[in-house]
Design a protein around this motif. Structure first.
Motif, PDB file in Angstrom:
ATOM      1  N   LEU A 364       0.821  -1.207   0.000  1.00  0.00           N
ATOM      2  CA  LEU A 364       0.000   0.000   0.000  1.00  0.00           C
ATOM      3  C   LEU A 364       0.859   1.263   0.000  1.00  0.00           C
ATOM      4  O   LEU A 364       1.949   1.300   0.577  1.00  0.00           O
ATOM      5  CB  LEU A 364      -0.907   0.012   1.230  1.00  0.00           C
ATOM      6  CG  LEU A 364      -2.017  -1.042   1.274  1.00  0.00           C
ATOM      7  CD1 LEU A 364      -2.685  -1.044   2.644  1.00  0.00           C
ATOM      8  CD2 LEU A 364      -3.047  -0.786   0.182  1.00  0.00           C
ATOM      9  N   ASP A 365       0.335   2.303  -0.613  1.00  0.00           N
ATOM     10  CA  ASP A 365       0.968   3.620  -0.586  1.00  0.00           C
ATOM     11  C   ASP A 365       0.886   4.160   0.845  1.00  0.00           C
ATOM     12  O   ASP A 365      -0.205   4.220   1.427  1.00  0.00           O
ATOM     13  CB  ASP A 365       0.219   4.547  -1.544  1.00  0.00           C
ATOM     14  CG  ASP A 365       0.895   5.898  -1.710  1.00  0.00           C
ATOM     15  OD1 ASP A 365       1.582   6.344  -0.775  1.00  0.00           O
ATOM     16  OD2 ASP A 365       0.696   6.529  -2.767  1.00  0.00           O
ATOM     17  N   PRO A 366       1.992   4.602   1.431  1.00  0.00           N
ATOM     18  CA  PRO A 366       1.954   5.102   2.809  1.00  0.00           C
ATOM     19  C   PRO A 366       1.429   6.528   2.950  1.00  0.00           C
ATOM     20  O   PRO A 366       1.480   7.089   4.055  1.00  0.00           O
ATOM     21  CB  PRO A 366       3.432   5.024   3.227  1.00  0.00           C
ATOM     22  CG  PRO A 366       4.185   5.232   1.956  1.00  0.00           C
ATOM     23  CD  PRO A 366       3.365   4.571   0.884  1.00  0.00           C
ATOM     24  N   ALA A 367       0.927   7.120   1.882  1.00  0.00           N
ATOM     25  CA  ALA A 367       0.487   8.519   1.949  1.00  0.00           C
ATOM     26  C   ALA A 367      -0.564   8.737   3.033  1.00  0.00           C
ATOM     27  O   ALA A 367      -0.562   9.771   3.722  1.00  0.00           O
ATOM     28  CB  ALA A 367      -0.059   8.955   0.585  1.00  0.00           C
ATOM     29  N   GLU A 368      -1.458   7.779   3.185  1.00  0.00           N
ATOM     30  CA  GLU A 368      -2.497   7.906   4.219  1.00  0.00           C
ATOM     31  C   GLU A 368      -1.874   7.968   5.613  1.00  0.00           C
ATOM     32  O   GLU A 368      -2.356   8.687   6.490  1.00  0.00           O
ATOM     33  CB  GLU A 368      -3.467   6.727   4.112  1.00  0.00           C
ATOM     34  CG  GLU A 368      -4.679   6.823   5.031  1.00  0.00           C
ATOM     35  CD  GLU A 368      -5.642   5.665   4.836  1.00  0.00           C
ATOM     36  OE1 GLU A 368      -5.956   4.981   5.832  1.00  0.00           O
ATOM     37  OE2 GLU A 368      -6.065   5.428   3.673  1.00  0.00           O
ATOM     38  N   ASN A 369      -0.797   7.231   5.822  1.00  0.00           N
ATOM     39  CA  ASN A 369      -0.127   7.279   7.118  1.00  0.00           C
ATOM     40  C   ASN A 369       0.632   8.586   7.334  1.00  0.00           C
ATOM     41  O   ASN A 369       0.753   9.061   8.459  1.00  0.00           O
ATOM     42  CB  ASN A 369       0.820   6.089   7.279  1.00  0.00           C
ATOM     43  CG  ASN A 369       0.124   4.889   7.897  1.00  0.00           C
ATOM     44  OD1 ASN A 369      -1.013   5.006   8.366  1.00  0.00           O
ATOM     45  ND2 ASN A 369       0.793   3.754   7.905  1.00  0.00           N
ATOM     46  N   VAL A 370       1.156   9.148   6.260  1.00  0.00           N
ATOM     47  CA  VAL A 370       1.779  10.472   6.372  1.00  0.00           C
ATOM     48  C   VAL A 370       0.743  11.483   6.858  1.00  0.00           C
ATOM     49  O   VAL A 370       1.017  12.324   7.733  1.00  0.00           O
ATOM     50  CB  VAL A 370       2.382  10.905   5.025  1.00  0.00           C
ATOM     51  CG1 VAL A 370       2.856  12.357   5.085  1.00  0.00           C
ATOM     52  CG2 VAL A 370       3.536   9.991   4.646  1.00  0.00           C
ATOM     53  N   GLN A 371      -0.477  11.397   6.327  1.00  0.00           N
ATOM     54  CA  GLN A 371      -1.552  12.287   6.763  1.00  0.00           C
ATOM     55  C   GLN A 371      -1.905  12.041   8.228  1.00  0.00           C
ATOM     56  O   GLN A 371      -2.173  12.993   8.973  1.00  0.00           O
ATOM     57  CB  GLN A 371      -2.786  12.089   5.880  1.00  0.00           C
ATOM     58  CG  GLN A 371      -2.584  12.519   4.434  1.00  0.00           C
ATOM     59  CD  GLN A 371      -3.766  12.157   3.560  1.00  0.00           C
ATOM     60  OE1 GLN A 371      -4.776  11.629   4.032  1.00  0.00           O
ATOM     61  NE2 GLN A 371      -3.642  12.445   2.267  1.00  0.00           N
ATOM     62  N   ARG A 372      -1.907  10.788   8.643  1.00  0.00           N
ATOM     63  CA  ARG A 372      -2.180  10.494  10.055  1.00  0.00           C
ATOM     64  C   ARG A 372      -1.155  11.179  10.960  1.00  0.00           C
ATOM     65  O   ARG A 372      -1.503  11.764  11.993  1.00  0.00           O
ATOM     66  CB  ARG A 372      -2.172   8.982  10.297  1.00  0.00           C
ATOM     67  CG  ARG A 372      -3.415   8.250   9.819  1.00  0.00           C
ATOM     68  CD  ARG A 372      -3.363   6.769  10.218  1.00  0.00           C
ATOM     69  NE  ARG A 372      -4.654   6.122  10.018  1.00  0.00           N
ATOM     70  CZ  ARG A 372      -4.988   5.445   8.930  1.00  0.00           C
ATOM     71  NH1 ARG A 372      -4.093   5.319   7.938  1.00  0.00           N
ATOM     72  NH2 ARG A 372      -6.184   4.894   8.817  1.00  0.00           N
ATOM     73  N   LEU A 373       0.100  11.088  10.594  1.00  0.00           N
ATOM     74  CA  LEU A 373       1.133  11.732  11.399  1.00  0.00           C
ATOM     75  C   LEU A 373       0.974  13.250  11.394  1.00  0.00           C
ATOM     76  O   LEU A 373       1.219  13.907  12.419  1.00  0.00           O
ATOM     77  CB  LEU A 373       2.518  11.345  10.890  1.00  0.00           C
ATOM     78  CG  LEU A 373       2.937   9.895  11.146  1.00  0.00           C
ATOM     79  CD1 LEU A 373       4.287   9.609  10.508  1.00  0.00           C
ATOM     80  CD2 LEU A 373       2.987   9.597  12.646  1.00  0.00           C
ATOM     81  N   ASP A 374       0.552  13.827  10.273  1.00  0.00           N
ATOM     82  CA  ASP A 374       0.315  15.266  10.220  1.00  0.00           C
ATOM     83  C   ASP A 374      -0.795  15.670  11.194  1.00  0.00           C
ATOM     84  O   ASP A 374      -0.686  16.683  11.902  1.00  0.00           O
ATOM     85  CB  ASP A 374      -0.064  15.699   8.799  1.00  0.00           C
ATOM     86  CG  ASP A 374       1.099  15.626   7.819  1.00  0.00           C
ATOM     87  OD1 ASP A 374       2.261  15.559   8.290  1.00  0.00           O
ATOM     88  OD2 ASP A 374       0.843  15.620   6.601  1.00  0.00           O
TER      89      ASP A 374
END
Length: 443
Positions: A364-374
């Motif tokens: 999976l693309d980790p972009a969603e997790n980057v948003q979670r950290l933001d």
């Protein structure tokens, strides 16, 4: 007489719970045709281990109750022999996944699963050290009473022993794979302080465990329900339902499994809250019957998680929980779509299908997790104080945490693939640790 494993994993002082679970073991042996193996997996320091040993030694001898108290050295010796017998690839990694250096909610229970297999137990009944039993008229209310009434029976037979049968007859021939309940008392995750400080921030944070494509309304409904268990209503009388149990209604401090834990382990992720709930979802999605009862356990917090290093460690585990949900939400979706196809002709879970879903999730693309950290960063800085300080720590570890979340799933896939061999090796070997004292076996 069947053997069962009643287990208490712990890394904290909990002599009161040890005495209480000893009483639950005695209740089970006194009311059912079972031999109870009470397994305390103890990761505490030597002085605390000694306290626990004394508490176990002071339990009254009871026929058909056998006590096993294993420190990490004994657990490691057992696991190393089992890993060798199983002939798995990457044995050193598998051992590390079973007994990691850092805390792992899934790994400690996986060890209980293999120890139960070595003891000849087909069911595992788990409790937690930071909980206690409710009482009615001064007597403790033990969940194991409901567990042993139904667990492992064909669903149509178990229907005779519950208050209500809500199971589709389509599933009546399947075995009851799980019996569980929830908790009352404090939230299962220590976030009430955030809610009191800023309800809007609380919603933003707690909503992070929802799938990224959920609507705002669905996300808020999840927030409103999350971590609350069965609320605060005290136990008054028994009620149990045979059904496909909603995973949101069961907590790992109050659960039992039959056989499904021999097919698929729990995720071995370290420092990750909620990593031990996978089988609850699997039982539901695979359409395996379960029983939901109302002998809820009382949850409480130990003070160490709210100050100093304990706060930092707990918040790290909380953040890793959110990052894990990118992958688990994907796997849960795949399992729900597969439905009964997750079972073989013997109504047992197909471990190969689960391993495939888990491996697929690692792409999976980790972009969603980057948003979670933001969102976490912004939310904790709004709270200020110790939360803002933790946001600084989180910012410094972003790349590491993103990598760990993905690697945890790759490790889980590896363990699922090795699990059948590990269970078989454990069962063939039998217990490989010092035998309990004869008087502790109640004989």
């Amino acid at each position: 007489m069947r053997r069962i494993c009643l287990t208490l994993p712990t890394n904290r002082a909990c002599t009161a719970m040890i005495r209480a679970i000893g009483a639950e073991a005695a209740h089970a042996a006194g009311h059912f045709d079972v031999e109870v193996h009470l397994v305390v997996l103890d990761s505490c320091t030597a002085p605390v281990f000694a306290q626990h040993a004394r508490a176990l030694g002071e339990l009254p001898p009871v026929p058909n109750v056998v006590v096993h108290h294993l420190d990490e050295a004994a657990q490691r010796d057992f696991l190393w022999q089992v890993v060798g017998d199983a002939g798995v690839t990457k044995p050193e990694l598998v051992l590390d996944l079973m007994l990691p250096a850092e805390p792992s909610y899934g790994a400690c229970t996986n060890r209980a699963f293999l120890i139960a297999a070595a003891l000849g137990c087909r069911s595992v009944h788990r409790r937690d050290s930071d909980s206690r039993y409710q009482t009615l008229d001064g007597a403790p209310v033990f969940p194991i009473h409901h567990e042993l009434r139904s667990l492992g029976k064909r669903a149509d037979d178990a229907a005779l022993g519950v208050s209500r049968n809500a199971l589709d007859p389509l599933h009546a021939h399947k075995p009851v794979a799980m019996v569980g309940s929830s908790f009352v008392g404090e939230l299962s995750v220590d976030v009430d302080e955030i809610h009191r400080a800023d309800p809007a921030v609380y919603s933003d944070v707690v909503g992070l465990w929802a799938p990224g494509d959920w609507s705002a309304q669905a996300r808020q409904e999840l927030v409103d329900e999350s971590f609350r268990g069965a609320g605060t209503e005290p136990f008054r009388q028994d009620h149990s339902v045979l059904t496909l149990v909603d995973p949101m209604r069961v907590d790992m401090c109050n659960v039992s499994f039959h056989h499904v834990h021999e097919r698929v382990p729990l995720p071995p992720a370290t420092n990750t809250i909620g990593s031990d709930y996978f089988l609850i979802h699997l039982v539901h999605d695979a359409t395996l019957p379960g029983v939901l009862h109302n002998r809820n356990i009382v949850n409480f917090y130990t003070g160490e998680r709210r100050t100093g290093p304990g706060f930092l460690a707990y918040q790290t585990r909380f953040a890793k929980f959110f990052l894990s949900m990118l992958y688990f939400n994907f796997v849960y979706d795949r399992m729900a779509r597969a439905n009964q196809a997750l079972l073989d002709d013997d109504q047992q879970v197909r471990a190969d299908a689960i391993a495939a879903f888990v491996r697929e999730s690692t792409e999976l693309d980790p972009a969603e997790n980057v948003q979670r950290l933001d969102v976490l960063d912004a939310s904790y800085r709004k709270l200020g104080g110790k939360y803002a300080a933790f946001a600084d720590v989180l910012a410094s570890r972003r790349d590491q945490l993103l990598h760990e979340a993905r690697q945890d799933m790759a490790d889980f896939a590896l363990l699922v693939e090795a699990w059948a061999a590990l269970v078989a090796a454990s069962r063939a070997a039998g217990p490989r640790w010092p035998a309990p004292q004869p008087d502790r076996a109640g004989r």
